[in-house]
Design a protein around this motif. Structure first.
Motif, PDB file in Angstrom:
ATOM      1  N   GLN A  55     -35.907  91.620  22.891  1.00 28.13           N
ATOM      2  CA  GLN A  55     -36.565  90.446  23.460  1.00 28.13           C
ATOM      3  C   GLN A  55     -37.289  90.762  24.758  1.00 28.13           C
ATOM      4  O   GLN A  55     -38.111  89.950  25.214  1.00 28.13           O
ATOM      5  CB  GLN A  55     -35.545  89.338  23.711  1.00 28.13           C
ATOM      6  N   CYS A 103     -33.997  80.023  21.134  1.00 29.93           N
ATOM      7  CA  CYS A 103     -34.203  81.445  21.387  1.00 29.93           C
ATOM      8  C   CYS A 103     -35.284  81.609  22.453  1.00 29.93           C
ATOM      9  O   CYS A 103     -36.319  80.937  22.387  1.00 29.93           O
ATOM     10  CB  CYS A 103     -34.636  82.130  20.091  1.00 29.93           C
ATOM     11  N   HIS A 145     -26.609  85.740  16.366  1.00 34.26           N
ATOM     12  CA  HIS A 145     -28.020  85.494  16.697  1.00 34.26           C
ATOM     13  C   HIS A 145     -28.631  86.736  17.363  1.00 34.26           C
ATOM     14  O   HIS A 145     -29.731  87.165  16.985  1.00 34.26           O
ATOM     15  CB  HIS A 145     -28.100  84.265  17.624  1.00 34.26           C
ATOM     16  N   GLU A 146     -27.901  87.309  18.348  1.00 31.92           N
ATOM     17  CA  GLU A 146     -28.432  88.484  19.052  1.00 31.92           C
ATOM     18  C   GLU A 146     -28.464  89.704  18.128  1.00 31.92           C
ATOM     19  O   GLU A 146     -29.385  90.526  18.207  1.00 31.92           O
ATOM     20  CB  GLU A 146     -27.612  88.796  20.313  1.00 31.92           C
ATOM     21  N   HIS A 149     -31.565  90.018  16.249  1.00 34.49           N
ATOM     22  CA  HIS A 149     -32.683  90.625  16.982  1.00 34.49           C
ATOM     23  C   HIS A 149     -32.676  92.152  16.840  1.00 34.49           C
ATOM     24  O   HIS A 149     -33.727  92.776  16.891  1.00 34.49           O
ATOM     25  CB  HIS A 149     -32.625  90.268  18.470  1.00 34.49           C
TER      26      HIS A 149
HETATM   27 ZN   LIG Z   1     -32.919  84.914  20.234  1.00 32.86          ZN
END
Ligand SMILES: [Zn+2]
Length: 183
Positions: A55, A103, A145-146, A149
Motif C-alpha cells: 500500500q 481500505c 484483509h492485509e 494485499h
Molecule cells: Zn487495505
C-alpha cells in the motif's frame, strides 16, 4: 548524495497493488525499519487499523495489524499495534462472518465481505524471531484483509456482489449508526 525514499499511499488501479509481495530478508532487518515507520505513519494519519507494505508501493511481505477505536472504526477493539514480517495463515475457522471493510488504498468505499472468524498465523517480528498467534474477531479480519494485499488482492475482489459496495459517506451516516444502535 542519496536521499531517503519517499513513500506515498498506492490506490486501487495502480498495478503495484496487484503484485505478489516478496519475503523480507530476515538477515537484513535494518533495511525494513524505515518502511515499517512509513507504514505506521500513513496508517495513523489516515485512521487505518492496519496496513500492508504494497500500500506504500513496497512489494515486501510486511503488515501492521492495529485494531483500535477511531472515527473510521468506532467499535474496533483496542490492541497493541503488531508488525508482522513474512506472515502466513496456517488454519482458518470453519465459522465465517460478514463485516464491512474499508481500505486506505480504496478511498471513499466500503464493502461487505465474508471471512473466517478466526485464523491461526505465523510471522516474524522486527528482531527476526518467529511467532505463532491465534487471532479471532476484528483482528483476524484485519489480518486477512492485509494478507490479501500481499497476494495482490483488495476487499473489492472479495465482495459477493457489487450491491455490497457503498460509499464511505453512506456507511458513516446510515449503516454505522444503525449498527451501533443495534449493539
Ligand atoms: Zn487495505
Amino acid at each position: 548524495m542519496t536521499s531517503a525514499p519517499v513513500y506515498d499511499i498506492v490506490e486501487i488501479g495502480d498495478p503495484r497493488l496487484r503484485e505478489t509481495a516478496k519475503p523480507v530478508d530476515l538477515t537484513r532487518l535494518d533495511a525494513i525499519l524505515p518502511i515499517a515507520q512509513a507504514m505506521k505513519e500513513w496508517m495513523d494519519k489516515r485512521g487505518g487499523v492496519g496496513i500492508a507494505a504494497p500500500q506504500i508501493g513496497v512489494g515486501l511481505q510486511m503488515m501492521i495489524v492495529a485494531s483500535r477505536p477511531n472515527p473510521r472504526y468506532p467499535d474496533a477493539p483496542l490492541m497493541q499495534p503488531l508488525l508482522l514480517l513474512n506472515p502466513l495463515p496456517l488454519r482458518y475457522s470453519d465459522t465465517t462472518v460478514e463485516e464491512w471493510e474499508g481500505c486506505l488504498s480504496v478511498p471513499g468505499l466500503r464493502g461487505k465481505v465474508w471471512r473466517p472468524d478466526a485464523v491461526d498465523i505465523e510471522y516474524f517480528d522486527a528482531a527476526g524471531r518467529g511467532h505463532q498467534l491465534a487471532l479471532c474477531g476484528f483482528p483476524a479480519r484485519i489480518f486477512q484483509h492485509e494478507y490479501d494485499h500481499l497476494i495482490g488482492m483488495t476487499f473489492v475482489d472479495r465482495v459477493a456482489t457489487p450491491l455490497d459496495l457503498v460509499s464511505e459517506k453512506v456507511f458513516l451516516e446510515q449503516i454505522l449508526p444503525a449498527r451501533l444502535a443495534a449493539k
